[in-house]
Design an enzyme around this catalytic site. Structure first.
Site, PDB file in Angstrom:
ATOM      1  N   LYS A  97      -7.979  31.215  10.897  1.00 17.03           N
ATOM      2  CA  LYS A  97      -7.929  30.300  12.063  1.00 17.03           C
ATOM      3  C   LYS A  97      -9.115  29.349  12.061  1.00 17.03           C
ATOM      4  CE  LYS A  97      -7.977  32.987  15.602  1.00 17.03           C
ATOM      5  NZ  LYS A  97      -7.907  34.360  15.539  1.00 17.03           N
ATOM      6  N   ASP A 120      -1.457  30.068   0.726  1.00 13.42           N
ATOM      7  CA  ASP A 120      -2.710  30.501   0.112  1.00 13.42           C
ATOM      8  C   ASP A 120      -3.204  29.382  -0.795  1.00 13.42           C
ATOM      9  OD1 ASP A 120      -2.446  32.919   1.301  1.00 13.42           O
ATOM     10  OD2 ASP A 120      -1.765  33.996  -0.485  1.00 13.42           O
ATOM     11  N   CYS A 146     -35.705  33.461   3.142  1.00 16.67           N
ATOM     12  CA  CYS A 146     -36.209  34.273   4.255  1.00 16.67           C
ATOM     13  C   CYS A 146     -36.793  35.588   3.726  1.00 16.67           C
ATOM     14  CB  CYS A 146     -35.116  34.461   5.294  1.00 16.67           C
ATOM     15  SG  CYS A 146     -35.803  34.755   6.919  1.00 16.67           S
ATOM     16  N   GLY A 179     -36.135  36.815   1.051  1.00 15.06           N
ATOM     17  CA  GLY A 179     -36.356  36.505  -0.368  1.00 15.06           C
ATOM     18  C   GLY A 179     -37.711  35.858  -0.616  1.00 15.06           C
ATOM     19  N   HIS A 191     -33.514  29.189   6.526  1.00 19.02           N
ATOM     20  CA  HIS A 191     -32.153  29.368   5.987  1.00 19.02           C
ATOM     21  C   HIS A 191     -31.506  28.019   5.690  1.00 19.02           C
ATOM     22  CE1 HIS A 191     -31.664  33.715   6.575  1.00 19.02           C
ATOM     23  NE2 HIS A 191     -32.528  33.541   7.552  1.00 19.02           N
ATOM     24  N   GLU A 203     -29.156  27.392   3.780  1.00 20.93           N
ATOM     25  CA  GLU A 203     -27.706  27.491   3.535  1.00 20.93           C
ATOM     26  C   GLU A 203     -26.886  27.044   4.743  1.00 20.93           C
ATOM     27  OE1 GLU A 203     -29.773  29.993   3.975  1.00 20.93           O
ATOM     28  OE2 GLU A 203     -28.831  31.819   4.732  1.00 20.93           O
TER      29      GLU A 203
HETATM   30  N1  GLN Z   1     -36.466  40.826   7.999  1.00 17.16           N
HETATM   31  C1  GLN Z   1     -37.245  39.642   7.780  1.00 17.16           C
HETATM   32  C2  GLN Z   1     -37.879  39.136   9.067  1.00 17.16           C
HETATM   33  O1  GLN Z   1     -37.428  39.472  10.132  1.00 17.16           O
HETATM   34  C3  GLN Z   1     -36.404  38.548   7.154  1.00 17.16           C
HETATM   35  C4  GLN Z   1     -35.309  38.057   8.036  1.00 17.16           C
HETATM   36  C5  GLN Z   1     -34.254  37.265   7.308  1.00 17.16           C
HETATM   37  O2  GLN Z   1     -34.179  37.324   6.086  1.00 17.16           O
HETATM   38  N2  GLN Z   1     -33.414  36.571   8.030  1.00 17.16           N
HETATM   39  O3  GLN Z   1     -38.821  38.387   9.014  1.00 17.16           O
END
Ligand code: GLN
Length: 542
Positions: A20, A244, A384, A386, A510, A512
């Site tokens: 949806k 699909d 983050c 990472g 982030h 992304e």
């Molecule tokens: N756990 C980590 C923090 O709170 C990273 C959070 C995340 O990757 N969104 O800082």
């Protein structure tokens, strides 16, 4: 007089997971191409205030809006397909609706009334529908996606609210029902009965679909289409196929080929004009013949859930289309990595991405991935958590701080190179209390980050509680780690890179969430390009 916005309500029938959100987004794109702005809202029938506290296994990714609201992943689709402004007015859960009603009740705002689902809860839902329309710039459409499946107990107040909304006749309204039309192999037949039943369920509560969009494995034949039209009481040219597709970005093209936009516009007295979607088609695929392949390892603990890293997979895909290579994502489970280093079976890919995350599960395995990438000079993109992993690995292995850690993982670490943000120290509640939404970031020149963006000042979305501990900053920088992005006052590390490395970049935010097919995120593009370069260089060596 200004024209009032038109509301399109998108409901789902028979089963969940019909797409949806993708359908609503695709229709949004088609209406924008017709020259009408769209506003979009997702109504979710669950009682959580937002999905922020739900496990990704339950709910998939938590999408964060620029104004810092944790929302359903369908908003990510809205963002990727349309230009709709997405804010706190773009999603509402039953939890938020009930909370607002109960708060008013405690304030005595209902003046002695018995507080009830009808009218108080439905009024609050309708207030949210109107608040969403306020985001429209000019005359256009408000697309309202109702989560869940018709017939669920939870969605009833939402369906009742949209029934009332249409009856009030303040705004033109259309109902689009996305349904499932199964093909029964043994009988060799396509079955319309489940659709008839779900439309009956809608009609029982006073909602009459204007258009029916049939999810099928292939297409709905003329005979079945006529049956659906007859039994579901819709006009001619109201039943459409949603077959699909291999590529989600083809859904708007499939709908456009059936001229769904003409059917929508025609019902509200507007005329459709010819549009060209070739730019969309081109942005969403690699057009050159025999593109090289780039293999990216995503090392995350939620890899088994296909929607847990939705925006991230899509951002990688957008970047690969822009760079002009075929993308192969290998999902690697960090929990299977022990202390013997990054497993052989996981090595040899062209680049590695460590997504955001929480908690200790898989933590050490991800650190092994970062160590492998740093030592073997393989492109690494940390998002983050990472970035925090990049910092902890560097502290342990390059600075020799063997017990360095994030205080999220080990409160007693003697070297907490990642520690709680000072603003988080007083926070007790878990829901909606992280550092959320867009914050400005200043980039150092020259740096890989600056090279990617081509800008000195950017704004990116955050969702975290921990940060790099500046007590270690001098030591890091002296030894080859570079803080290439900070908050404007320099107090928070937002980007860290390894200087003597082709592309090892960690970001505390982030990126992304911001990527779109027509505007891939520069950091993802730079990462894919670096991974392609790495693959080519390795090919030459071999
Ligand atoms: N756990 C980590 C923090 O709170 C990273 C959070 C995340 O990757 N969104 O800082």
């Amino acid at each position: 007089m200004d024209r009032v916005p038109i509301y399109l309500f998108v409901t789902g029938g028979v089963i969940s997971s019909l797409g949806k959100g993708l359908t609503a987004s695709s229709i949004g794109l088609l209406l924008e191409r017709q020259g009408y702005p769209v506003a979009m809202i997702k109504l979710d029938p669950y009682l959580n205030i937002d999905p922020g506290t739900m496990s990704p296994y339950q709910h998939g990714e938590v999408y964060v809006t620029t104004d810092g609201v944790e929302t359903d992943l369908d908003l990510g689709h809205y963002h990727r397909f349309t230009n709709a402004l997405l804010t706190k007015n773009s999603s509402a859960t039953a939890g938020q609706i009930y909370e607002a009603v109960l708060r008013k009740e405690r304030h005595g705002e209902y003046l002695g009334s018995t507080v009830q689902v009808i009218p108080h809860v439905t009024d609050e839902i309708k207030r949210r529908l109107r608040a969403c329309a306020a985001q429209l710039k000019g005359f256009g459409f408000v697309i309202v996606e109702i989560g869940g499946t018709v017939g669920d107990i939870e969605s009833l107040p939402f369906l009742e609210a949209i029934r009332q909304f249409r009856c009030e006749q303040t705004n033109p309204c259309l109902n689009l029902h996305v349904t499932y039309v199964p093909y029964i192999k043994s009988a060799g037949e396509t079955k319309t009965k489940p659709t008839q039943h779900s439309v009956q369920a809608l009609r029982q509560i006073g909602i009459f679909p204007d258009l029916i969009l049939c999810r099928t494995e292939t297409t709905v034949g003329e005979e079945e289409r006529a049956k659906i039209q007859l039994f579901c009481n819709v006009n001619e040219n109201s039943v459409f196929d949603l077959p699909d597709v291999d590529l989600i970005y083809d859904v708007p093209l499939v709908l456009h080929r059936q001229n769904v936009e003409a059917a929508i516009l025609g019902r509200v007295g507007l005329k459709e004009k010819p549009v060209d979607l070739s730019d969309w088609e081109q942005a969403t695929r690699v057009t050159k013949p025999h593109p090289p392949e780039v293999r990216i390892g995503v090392v995350g603990k939620y890899i088994k859930h296909q929607d847990a890293y939705k925006s991230l997979y899509e951002a990688l895909y957008h970047a690969s289309c822009k760079v002009g290579c075929k993308l192969k994502i290998e999902k690697l489970d960090p929990e299977t990595v022990d202390h013997d280093g990054f497993p052989k079976a996981f090595r040899g890919l062209d680049g590695y991405l460590i997504p955001g995350g929480f908690g200790t599960r898989g933590w050490e395995g991800k650190i092994e991935a970062a160590k492998y990438c740093r030592e073997d000079k393989v492109p690494y993109f940390g998002i983050c958590l990472g970035m925090q992993i990049l910092a902890v690995e560097f502290a342990r292995d390059v600075l020799g701080l063997k017990k360095a850690n994030s205080s999220e993982m080990d409160l007693d670490s003697p070297d907490p190179v990642i520690s709680l943000l000072s603003e988080q120290k007083q926070v007790k509640d878990l829901g909606g209390t992280m550092r959320l939404g867009v914050y400005p970031c200043h980039l150092a020149k020259p740096s890989k980050a600056y090279h990617a963006y081509g800008l000195e000042d950017v704004g990116e979305r955050h969702r975290h509680r921990y940060e790099f501990n500046n007590l270690y900053k001098a030591d890091f920088e002296k030894n080859g780690a570079r803080i290439s992005g900070t908050s404007p006052d320099g107090s928070l590390c937002e980007i860290m890179e390894i200087a003597d490395h082709p592309w090892m970049v960690g970001v505390q935010f982030h990126p992304e969430f911001a990527s779109k097919p027509i505007a891939p995120h520069p950091l993802f593009t730079a990462f894919i390009q670096a991974s392609l370069n790495h693959s080519k260089a390795r090919g030459q060596k071999a």
